[in-house]
Scaffold this motif. Sequence first.
Motif, PDB file in Angstrom:
ATOM      1  N   ALA A  60       0.987  -1.151   0.039  1.00 30.56           N
ATOM      2  CA  ALA A  60       0.004   0.094  -0.044  1.00 30.56           C
ATOM      3  C   ALA A  60       0.961   1.234  -0.112  1.00 30.56           C
ATOM      4  CB  ALA A  60      -0.949   0.059   1.229  1.00 30.56           C
ATOM      5  N   ALA A  61       1.958   1.253   0.888  1.00 29.61           N
ATOM      6  CA  ALA A  61       2.770   2.538   0.920  1.00 29.61           C
ATOM      7  C   ALA A  61       3.666   2.664  -0.257  1.00 29.61           C
ATOM      8  CB  ALA A  61       3.651   2.434   1.950  1.00 29.61           C
ATOM      9  N   ALA A  62       4.040   1.496  -0.903  1.00 34.33           N
ATOM     10  CA  ALA A  62       4.852   1.444  -2.221  1.00 34.33           C
ATOM     11  C   ALA A  62       3.914   2.130  -3.209  1.00 34.33           C
ATOM     12  CB  ALA A  62       5.522   0.143  -2.564  1.00 34.33           C
ATOM     13  N   LYS A  63       2.720   1.800  -3.269  1.00 31.84           N
ATOM     14  CA  LYS A  63       1.826   2.176  -4.191  1.00 31.84           C
ATOM     15  C   LYS A  63       1.584   3.609  -4.310  1.00 31.84           C
ATOM     16  CE  LYS A  63      -0.544  -2.427  -5.090  1.00 31.84           C
ATOM     17  NZ  LYS A  63      -1.735  -3.160  -5.006  1.00 31.84           N
ATOM     18  N   ALA A  64       1.262   3.958  -3.082  1.00 32.36           N
ATOM     19  CA  ALA A  64       1.144   5.336  -2.684  1.00 32.36           C
ATOM     20  C   ALA A  64       2.121   6.486  -3.254  1.00 32.36           C
ATOM     21  CB  ALA A  64       0.634   5.739  -1.268  1.00 32.36           C
ATOM     22  N   ARG A  65       3.404   5.892  -2.996  1.00 29.58           N
ATOM     23  CA  ARG A  65       4.639   6.455  -3.211  1.00 29.58           C
ATOM     24  C   ARG A  65       4.783   6.554  -4.878  1.00 29.58           C
ATOM     25  NH1 ARG A  65       6.770   8.544   1.163  1.00 29.58           N
ATOM     26  NH2 ARG A  65       6.960   7.285   3.002  1.00 29.58           N
ATOM     27  N   ALA A  66       4.595   5.378  -5.468  1.00 32.40           N
ATOM     28  CA  ALA A  66       4.805   5.356  -7.011  1.00 32.40           C
ATOM     29  C   ALA A  66       3.751   6.087  -7.556  1.00 32.40           C
ATOM     30  CB  ALA A  66       4.805   4.049  -7.319  1.00 32.40           C
ATOM     31  N   GLY A  67       2.577   6.025  -7.033  1.00 29.93           N
ATOM     32  CA  GLY A  67       1.415   6.857  -7.717  1.00 29.93           C
ATOM     33  C   GLY A  67       1.709   8.535  -7.745  1.00 29.93           C
ATOM     34  N   GLY A  68       2.427   9.020  -6.895  1.00 35.47           N
ATOM     35  CA  GLY A  68       2.688  10.431  -6.753  1.00 35.47           C
ATOM     36  C   GLY A  68       4.018  10.857  -7.248  1.00 35.47           C
ATOM     37  N   LEU A  69       4.874   9.917  -7.941  1.00 31.65           N
ATOM     38  CA  LEU A  69       5.992  10.354  -8.920  1.00 31.65           C
ATOM     39  C   LEU A  69       5.572  11.483  -9.661  1.00 31.65           C
ATOM     40  CD1 LEU A  69       7.962   6.899  -9.231  1.00 31.65           C
ATOM     41  CD2 LEU A  69       8.201   8.812  -7.603  1.00 31.65           C
ATOM     42  N   GLY A  70       6.447  12.560  -9.803  1.00 31.79           N
ATOM     43  CA  GLY A  70       6.370  13.545 -10.676  1.00 31.79           C
ATOM     44  C   GLY A  70       4.995  14.638 -10.454  1.00 31.79           C
ATOM     45  N   ARG A  71       4.195  14.095  -9.186  1.00 29.72           N
ATOM     46  CA  ARG A  71       3.282  15.050  -8.805  1.00 29.72           C
ATOM     47  C   ARG A  71       3.276  15.174  -7.229  1.00 29.72           C
ATOM     48  NH1 ARG A  71      -2.011  13.770 -11.576  1.00 29.72           N
ATOM     49  NH2 ARG A  71      -2.663  15.569 -10.694  1.00 29.72           N
ATOM     50  N   PRO A  72       4.217  16.102  -6.791  1.00 32.86           N
ATOM     51  CA  PRO A  72       4.652  16.136  -5.352  1.00 32.86           C
ATOM     52  C   PRO A  72       3.440  16.863  -4.590  1.00 32.86           C
ATOM     53  CG  PRO A  72       5.690  17.875  -6.797  1.00 32.86           C
ATOM     54  CD  PRO A  72       5.060  16.766  -7.536  1.00 32.86           C
ATOM     55  N   ASP A  73       2.477  17.560  -5.134  1.00 30.29           N
ATOM     56  CA  ASP A  73       1.502  18.253  -4.371  1.00 30.29           C
ATOM     57  C   ASP A  73       0.285  17.368  -4.488  1.00 30.29           C
ATOM     58  OD1 ASP A  73       2.945  20.243  -4.007  1.00 30.29           O
ATOM     59  OD2 ASP A  73       2.459  21.567  -5.679  1.00 30.29           O
ATOM     60  N   ALA A  74       0.088  16.617  -5.236  1.00 28.48           N
ATOM     61  CA  ALA A  74      -1.144  15.637  -5.173  1.00 28.48           C
ATOM     62  C   ALA A  74      -1.226  14.644  -4.019  1.00 28.48           C
ATOM     63  CB  ALA A  74      -0.794  14.452  -6.287  1.00 28.48           C
ATOM     64  N   ILE A  75      -2.378  14.340  -3.625  1.00 30.05           N
ATOM     65  CA  ILE A  75      -2.585  13.404  -2.486  1.00 30.05           C
ATOM     66  C   ILE A  75      -2.871  12.138  -3.173  1.00 30.05           C
ATOM     67  CG2 ILE A  75      -4.243  12.780  -0.749  1.00 30.05           C
ATOM     68  CD1 ILE A  75      -4.921  15.868  -0.348  1.00 30.05           C
ATOM     69  N   VAL A  76      -2.097  10.878  -2.805  1.00 30.83           N
ATOM     70  CA  VAL A  76      -2.101   9.943  -3.361  1.00 30.83           C
ATOM     71  C   VAL A  76      -2.710   8.605  -2.414  1.00 30.83           C
ATOM     72  CG1 VAL A  76      -0.793   8.209  -5.005  1.00 30.83           C
ATOM     73  CG2 VAL A  76      -0.368  10.704  -4.949  1.00 30.83           C
ATOM     74  N   ILE A  77      -3.605   8.088  -3.044  1.00 28.24           N
ATOM     75  CA  ILE A  77      -4.102   6.957  -2.260  1.00 28.24           C
ATOM     76  C   ILE A  77      -3.659   5.443  -2.871  1.00 28.24           C
ATOM     77  CG2 ILE A  77      -6.131   5.521  -1.469  1.00 28.24           C
ATOM     78  CD1 ILE A  77      -7.524   8.048  -1.902  1.00 28.24           C
ATOM     79  N   GLY A  78      -2.689   4.602  -1.933  1.00 26.81           N
ATOM     80  CA  GLY A  78      -2.310   3.309  -2.334  1.00 26.81           C
ATOM     81  C   GLY A  78      -2.989   2.515  -1.448  1.00 26.81           C
ATOM     82  N   SER A  79      -3.467   1.286  -1.749  1.00 26.65           N
ATOM     83  CA  SER A  79      -3.939  -0.008  -1.286  1.00 26.65           C
ATOM     84  C   SER A  79      -3.643  -1.158  -1.444  1.00 26.65           C
ATOM     85  CB  SER A  79      -5.499   0.202  -1.236  1.00 26.65           C
ATOM     86  OG  SER A  79      -6.028  -0.560  -0.287  1.00 26.65           O
ATOM     87  N   ASP A  80      -3.692  -2.016  -0.469  1.00 28.47           N
ATOM     88  CA  ASP A  80      -3.470  -3.621  -1.172  1.00 28.47           C
ATOM     89  C   ASP A  80      -4.326  -4.420   0.056  1.00 28.47           C
ATOM     90  OD1 ASP A  80      -1.696  -5.192  -3.093  1.00 28.47           O
ATOM     91  OD2 ASP A  80      -1.309  -6.177  -1.354  1.00 28.47           O
TER      92      ASP A  80
END
Length: 191
Positions: free
Chosen positions: A49-69
């Motif tokens: 879940a943490a890895a997905k949230a971090r990967a989903g925000g690459l290049g978008r530092p101001d975005a709020i990103v949700i990761g789940s597993d």
Amino acid sequence: MTALILASTSPYRRELLVRLHLPFDTVDPQVDETPLPGETPLQLATRLAAAKARAGGLGRPDAIVIGSDQVADLDGAALGKPGSHAVALAQVQRMRGKTLHFHTAVAVARGPELVADVATVTVRVRDVSDAAIERYLRLDQPYDCAGSAKVESLGIALLEAVESDDPTALIGLPLIRTCALLRHFGLDPLA
């Protein structure tokens, strides 16, 4: 408004997040989901879940990103997505008459900050016949679901009981916890 991103290709998670009436985009986080040596199902779900949230925000530092597993835990062993009828059949046969724990982790990140939580759902599976399992698999085709069980459809007939404090956790995204984590970043679905 701050961009909200769901780092997932899961149609189930997307459908759940729509319930919050927040505009969001989805991205494929492209995270390797292979368990690490000695990693428990709970640790695996939390790490992914943490890895997905971090990967989903690459290049978008101001975005709020949700990761789940979600990882199904049967006697300490992880049951993943079966991917095929044969694997699903073996999984459900192994689960019958037993109690499982579905660990659904959610992580929300914004830039370097990440907060996370886990909802664990306890599920008791009925001692069902091979014919009943076969019928369920042919009708529901749960080949993309952890533990081969779709509780939101016919998979409910396999179960004796479900115990959870976050009812959407078993479907793949614990919305009560997700709302709490979003509020941490100032994003409240009711504001």
